[in-house]
Design an enzyme around this catalytic site. Structure first.
Site, mmCIF file in Angstrom:
data_model
loop_
_atom_site.group_PDB
_atom_site.id
_atom_site.type_symbol
_atom_site.label_atom_id
_atom_site.label_comp_id
_atom_site.label_asym_id
_atom_site.label_seq_id
_atom_site.Cartn_x
_atom_site.Cartn_y
_atom_site.Cartn_z
ATOM 1 N N HIS A 12 0.793 -1.236 0.000
ATOM 2 C CA HIS A 12 0.000 0.000 0.000
ATOM 3 C C HIS A 12 0.835 1.300 0.000
ATOM 4 O O HIS A 12 0.341 2.361 0.389
ATOM 5 C CB HIS A 12 -0.979 -0.001 1.173
ATOM 6 N N HIS A 59 -2.676 4.409 9.704
ATOM 7 C CA HIS A 59 -1.337 4.844 10.111
ATOM 8 C C HIS A 59 -1.450 6.063 11.023
ATOM 9 O O HIS A 59 -1.023 7.168 10.658
ATOM 10 C CB HIS A 59 -0.493 5.176 8.887
ATOM 11 N N HIS A 193 9.677 -4.063 4.655
ATOM 12 C CA HIS A 193 10.175 -2.696 4.701
ATOM 13 C C HIS A 193 10.342 -2.241 6.139
ATOM 14 O O HIS A 193 9.645 -2.722 7.036
ATOM 15 C CB HIS A 193 9.305 -1.709 3.922
ATOM 16 N N GLU A 240 3.076 -5.575 8.786
ATOM 17 C CA GLU A 240 1.802 -5.344 8.086
ATOM 18 C C GLU A 240 1.303 -6.619 7.397
ATOM 19 O O GLU A 240 0.102 -6.787 7.153
ATOM 20 C CB GLU A 240 1.951 -4.223 7.043
HETATM 21 C C1 DHB Z 1 6.121 3.569 3.149
HETATM 22 C C2 DHB Z 1 5.495 2.352 3.293
HETATM 23 C C3 DHB Z 1 4.407 2.192 4.140
HETATM 24 O O1 DHB Z 1 3.769 1.017 4.363
HETATM 25 C C4 DHB Z 1 3.923 3.279 4.818
HETATM 26 O O2 DHB Z 1 2.813 3.111 5.555
HETATM 27 C C5 DHB Z 1 4.543 4.515 4.706
HETATM 28 C C6 DHB Z 1 5.655 4.649 3.865
HETATM 29 C C7 DHB Z 1 7.284 3.738 2.238
HETATM 30 O O3 DHB Z 1 7.713 2.774 1.589
HETATM 31 O O4 DHB Z 1 7.783 4.838 2.109
HETATM 32 FE FE FE Z 2 2.139 1.143 5.830
#
Ligand code: DHB
Ligand code: FE
Length: 284
Positions: A12, A59, A193, A240
């Site tokens: 997302h 978030h 991530h 997530e």
């Molecule tokens: C990013 C990824 C996310 O899941 C998020 O909530 C905010 C930023 C990113 O890759 O920058």
């Molecule tokens: Fe996120």
């Protein structure tokens, strides 16, 4: 009786929304990401459900640290697109399905999952970016959407096992609804991530690909993975991915039916700080 026809899984990344909204989707960097969704946009047109049950995470947008529901079901008639600091994304508002959402709340809570019922909630990139990826630019989303927010931001977060069990309860709830609706369940967020700390920028392609393999073939085994493995292997925001197990738990094979068909699979690095994973599974 309503039925779950398919599940869709996708990352997302907020920068994907920004790329779309600022007209950058033709740039080579973003083309490689959007190429993975060309099939999916046509697939959704060909398999438009009556309702999408969209599992995502907020978030710290609709919920702050003051109130942190572990599982929250959106029962409102509509949900506004959130302002995450630079104005709401220029995408349609989300039309809900209060009757089905209330039925699912009733069934799942009586099935011993303590959901929070939310009658007013702005939806952030966690929900709108998956819709944009799957629908492209549209005047209205193709069908009503029931937002289902999971806390994966503030510890303690729910386990993959609990999410998988919840998916099974959602399936039972949908199947006990007394109208022949077709419902898709989407699991969103991830893949690997980490946005913060010394390991910011972490990506783990091998672990992600194995997650996709196991999500397809061994969801019951995958559901046993403890949260600490997500954090260690897929980064702090990789957690997530437990949301994908809610969608997977709602598929027919988990309740003794036939294994799903893989309609589409895609994996790409990078998109912003994130590995992008995407899967479409159809119930047979
Ligand atoms: C990013 C990824 C996310 O899941 C998020 O909530 C905010 C930023 C990113 O890759 O920058
Ligand atoms: Fe996120």
């Amino acid at each position: 009786m309503a039925k779950i026809t398919a599940s869709v899984y996708t990352s997302h990344v907020p920068a994907i929304g920004a790329a779309l909204d600022l007209g950058k989707s033709h740039e080579p960097y973003w083309q490689k990401v959007f190429a993975g969704y060309e099939f999916s946009k046509q697939w959704l047109k060909d398999h438009r459900p009556d309702v999408i049950f969209l599992v995502y995470n907020d978030h710290a947008t609709a919920f702050s640290l003051e109130i942190i529901p572990t599982f929250a079901i959106g029962t409102a008639a509509e949900f506004a697109v959130a302002d995450e600091g630079w104005g709401p994304r220029p995408v349609p508002k989300v039309i809900g399905h209060p009757v089905l959402a209330s039925h699912i709340a009733q069934s799942v809570i009586q099935d011993d999952f303590d959901l929070t019922i939310v009658n007013k909630m702005d939806v952030d990139h966690g929900l709108t970016v998956p819709l944009s990826l799957m629908c492209g630019p549209v005047q209205a989303w193709p069908c009503p959407v029931i937002p289902f927010a999971v806390n994966v931001v503030q510890y303690p977060v729910p386990s993959g096992r609990r999410c998988f069990q919840l998916g099974q309860a959602i399936r039972r709830a949908v199947e006990s609804y007394d109208e022949p609706l077709t419902v898709q369940i989407w699991g969103t967020g991830g893949m690997s991530h980490q946005l913060q700390g010394p390991r910011a920028g972490l990506i783990n392609k091998e672990w992600d690909k194995r997650f996709l393999d196991r999500l397809i073939e061994d969801p019951t085994g995958l559901a046993q993975v403890p949260h600490i493995e997500y954090v260690r292997e897929a980064g702090s925001e990789g957690i997530e991915l437990v949301m994908w197990l809610i969608a997977r738990g709602a598929m027919a094979d988990v309740a003794g039916g036939r294994p799903p068909t893989v309609a589409h699979r895609f994996y790409h690095v990078p998109a912003s700080n994130t590995a992008v994973g995407h899967l479409i599974l159809e119930n047979c």
